[in-house]
Design an enzyme around this catalytic site. Structure first.
Site, PDB file in Angstrom:
ATOM      1  N   LYS A   1       0.633  -5.543  -7.169  1.00  0.00           N
ATOM      2  CA  LYS A   1       1.981  -5.212  -7.666  1.00  0.00           C
ATOM      3  C   LYS A   1       2.888  -6.446  -7.584  1.00  0.00           C
ATOM      4  O   LYS A   1       3.669  -6.727  -8.495  1.00  0.00           O
ATOM      5  CB  LYS A   1       2.581  -4.042  -6.875  1.00  0.00           C
ATOM      6  CG  LYS A   1       1.870  -2.719  -7.105  1.00  0.00           C
ATOM      7  CD  LYS A   1       2.025  -2.243  -8.547  1.00  0.00           C
ATOM      8  CE  LYS A   1       1.129  -1.084  -8.897  1.00  0.00           C
ATOM      9  NZ  LYS A   1       1.043  -0.795 -10.332  1.00  0.00           N
TER      10      LYS A   1
ATOM     11  N   SER B   1       6.099  -0.845  -7.040  1.00  0.00           N
ATOM     12  CA  SER B   1       6.081   0.030  -5.864  1.00  0.00           C
ATOM     13  C   SER B   1       6.931  -0.535  -4.752  1.00  0.00           C
ATOM     14  O   SER B   1       7.058  -1.763  -4.593  1.00  0.00           O
ATOM     15  CB  SER B   1       4.629   0.140  -5.390  1.00  0.00           C
ATOM     16  OG  SER B   1       4.565   0.669  -4.087  1.00  0.00           O
TER      17      SER B   1
ATOM     18  N   TYR C   1      -4.164  -3.796  -3.201  1.00  0.00           N
ATOM     19  CA  TYR C   1      -3.369  -3.000  -4.150  1.00  0.00           C
ATOM     20  C   TYR C   1      -1.918  -3.483  -4.169  1.00  0.00           C
ATOM     21  O   TYR C   1      -1.343  -3.775  -5.222  1.00  0.00           O
ATOM     22  CB  TYR C   1      -3.426  -1.502  -3.782  1.00  0.00           C
ATOM     23  CG  TYR C   1      -2.263  -0.733  -4.325  1.00  0.00           C
ATOM     24  CD1 TYR C   1      -2.211  -0.398  -5.671  1.00  0.00           C
ATOM     25  CD2 TYR C   1      -1.171  -0.388  -3.519  1.00  0.00           C
ATOM     26  CE1 TYR C   1      -1.107   0.266  -6.192  1.00  0.00           C
ATOM     27  CE2 TYR C   1      -0.075   0.270  -4.022  1.00  0.00           C
ATOM     28  CZ  TYR C   1      -0.053   0.597  -5.357  1.00  0.00           C
ATOM     29  OH  TYR C   1       1.038   1.233  -5.869  1.00  0.00           O
TER      30      TYR C   1
END
Ligand code: UFG
Length: 343
Positions: free
Chosen positions: A155, A126, A151
Site C-alpha cells: 500500500k 489503508s 501487504y
C-alpha cells in the site's frame, strides 16, 4: 453517462461501490480475476441497482489483458482500483506473490491509462500505512511508519508510485483513500463480505461464530493500554465507505482536486474496542457470543482511529451509520449467506 472502471469490482468493498456508482448515475465496467470473489456478485449488483454492470474476467498482472480491456472500452473515463491481495498474514507467507500482484497490477493499469488517455484514478489504501500512530485520532499528515507486513508495504509503495507517476504527467489525477476497518454489508443482504476459509477479520469471525460455523471467537489480547484492555479500531460501514468513492470520482472528473494527488482518511472518527464490538453484536443479534481471551496477535497495533476532518470538509462526506446498525447488516448478511449455502 460517464463510465468508471472498477477493478476488483466483485470483491467486498468493490461490489458496494459499484452499486453506489450506479445509483449516482454512472455506468460501471468491472474487471476482476475472481481469485477471491464470485461471478454471481454481478447478478446481485443488478438485483439491487436494476442495472447490469459490464464485467470482464481478467488478471491485471497480465499487461496485454489490461491493454485489451482499455482498448475494448474507450468510454472509460476514470478508474477505481480495488483489485489487490489483502490478507496481512498470508502476505508474510507469500511476500513475492503479494508484491507481484499488488504492484504489477497498478503498473499495468497506469501504463494502460496513459496509453488510452484516462487520467483519473482512485486508489484503495489503508490506515495500515500509519502503523502504531503517535497521535490519535490520526490525520493524513501523520508519518508513514515502516510497514509491518508485505501487504502493508504494497500500500505504501503503490501510493509512492502514484505520487511519482504524476511528476512527468501532471494530467494524472489521483485520490488515495485510506480505509480504517470496513465492516457490514448492503442493507439488502444481497452483497457482503465472503471470506474464503477461516476469517482473519473480527466481524466475519463474530458472525460465523454466532451462526455456529466457528466454535468460539478468540479475543486477541485484553492487556492493552485501553479502557477495557482490548484493542481499538475505527469500524466503518462499507456502504458509507462506498459512497466516499462516488464523491472522489466526482471530484476527479470535475477537476476539483487542484493538488492532483490527494489523500483522505475514511473512518468514523470513533474508536471501538473488541469487547465493545462483541457487546454491540450481542445486542443487535440477541445472541450470546462464545468467546475467550487469548494472547495478542503478532503485528496488531493497540489503537488506531481516524481524524476525518479533511474528508468531511473537502469531500463533504461523513460516515453516517452507527456501529449497531452496521453490525446488524453484517448479521443479516451472514444469515442470508448460510440460508443460500453460498460459502
Ligand atoms: N481480532 C480478534 N479476534 C479475531 C480477529 C480480530 O480479537 O479473531 C481483533 C484484532 O486483534 C484487532 C481487531 O479485532 O484488534 C480488528 O482486527 P481485524 O483483523 O478485523 O482488523 P485489523 O485492524 O487487524 O486489520 C485491518 C484490515 C487490514 C489492514 C489493517 C490496518 O483488515 O487490511 O486493518 O490496521 F491492514
Amino acid at each position: 453517462m460517464r463510465t468508471v472502471l472498477v477493478t476488483g469490482g466483485t470483491g467486498y468493498i468493490g461490489s458496494h461501490t459499484v452499486v453506489e456508482l450506479q445509483q449516482a448515475g454512472y455506468r460501471v465496467v468491472i474487471v476482476d480475476d475472481l481469485s477471491n470473489s464470485y461471478a454471481d456478485v454481478v447478478d446481485n449488483i443488478e438485483k439491487i441497482s436494476g442495472q447490469r454492470p459490464g464485467f470482464v474476467k481478467a488478471d491485471l498482472k497480465n499487461r496485454a489483458a489490461t491493454m485489451d480491456l482499455f482498448s475494448s472500452a474507450p468510454e472509460i473515463e476514470a478508474v477505481i482500483h480495488f483489485a489487490a491481495s489483502k490478507a496481512v498474514g498470508e502476505s508474510v507467507e507469500k511476500p513475492v506473490a503479494y508484491y507481484r500482484n499488488n504492484i504489477d497490477s497498478l503498473l499495468n493499469l497506469l501504463e494502460a491509462m496513459q496509453k488510452y488517455g484516462v487520467n483519473h484514478i482512485v486508489f484503495s489504501s489503508s490506515c495500515t500505512v500509519y502503523g502504531e500512530p503517535d497521535q490519535l485520532p490520526v490525520d493524513e499528515n501523520a508519518p508513514i511508519k515502516k510497514a509491518n507486513s508485505p501487504y502493508g508495504n504494497t500500500k505504501q509503495i503503490c501510493e509512492e508510485i502514484l505520487r511519482d507517476a504524476r511528476v512527468p504527467d501532471p494530467d494524472l489525477n489521483v485520490v488515495s483513500l485510506r480505509y480504517f476497518n470496513p465492516i457490514g454489508a448492503h442493507p439488502s443482504a444481497l452483497i457482503g463480505e465472503l471470506p474464503i476459509g477461516v476469517p482473519n477479520n473480527l466481524v466475519p469471525f463474530i458472525t460465523q461464530t454466532a451462526i455456529g460455523i466457528r466454535k468460539e471467537l478468540k479475543v486477541f489480547g485484553d492487556d492493552y493500554n485501553t479502557p477495557d484492555g482490548s484493542a481499538i479500531r475505527d469500524y466503518i460501514n462499507v456502504v458509507d465507505l462506498a459512497k466516499a468513492h462516488v464523491v472522489a470520482i466526482e471530484r476527479l472528473i470535475s477537476e476539483k482536486n487542484k493538488a492532483g494527488f490527494e489523500i483522505f482518511n475514511l473512518g468514523t472518527g470513533r474508536g471501538n474496542s473488541v469487547f465493545e464490538v462483541i457487546k454491540a453484536f450481542e445486542k443487535v443479534s440477541g445472541k450470546k457470543l462464545n468467546y475467550s481471551v487469548t494472547g495478542r496477535r503478532d503485528g496488531d497495533v493497540e489503537q488506531v482511529f481516524a481524524n476525518t476532518d479533511l474528508a468531511n470538509r473537502e469531500l463533504g462526506w461523513k460516515a453516517e451509520k452507527s456501529l449497531e446498525e452496521t453490525l446488524s447488516s453484517a448479521w443479516k448478511w451472514e444469515q442470508h449467506v448460510r440460508t443460500n449455502q453460498k460459502n
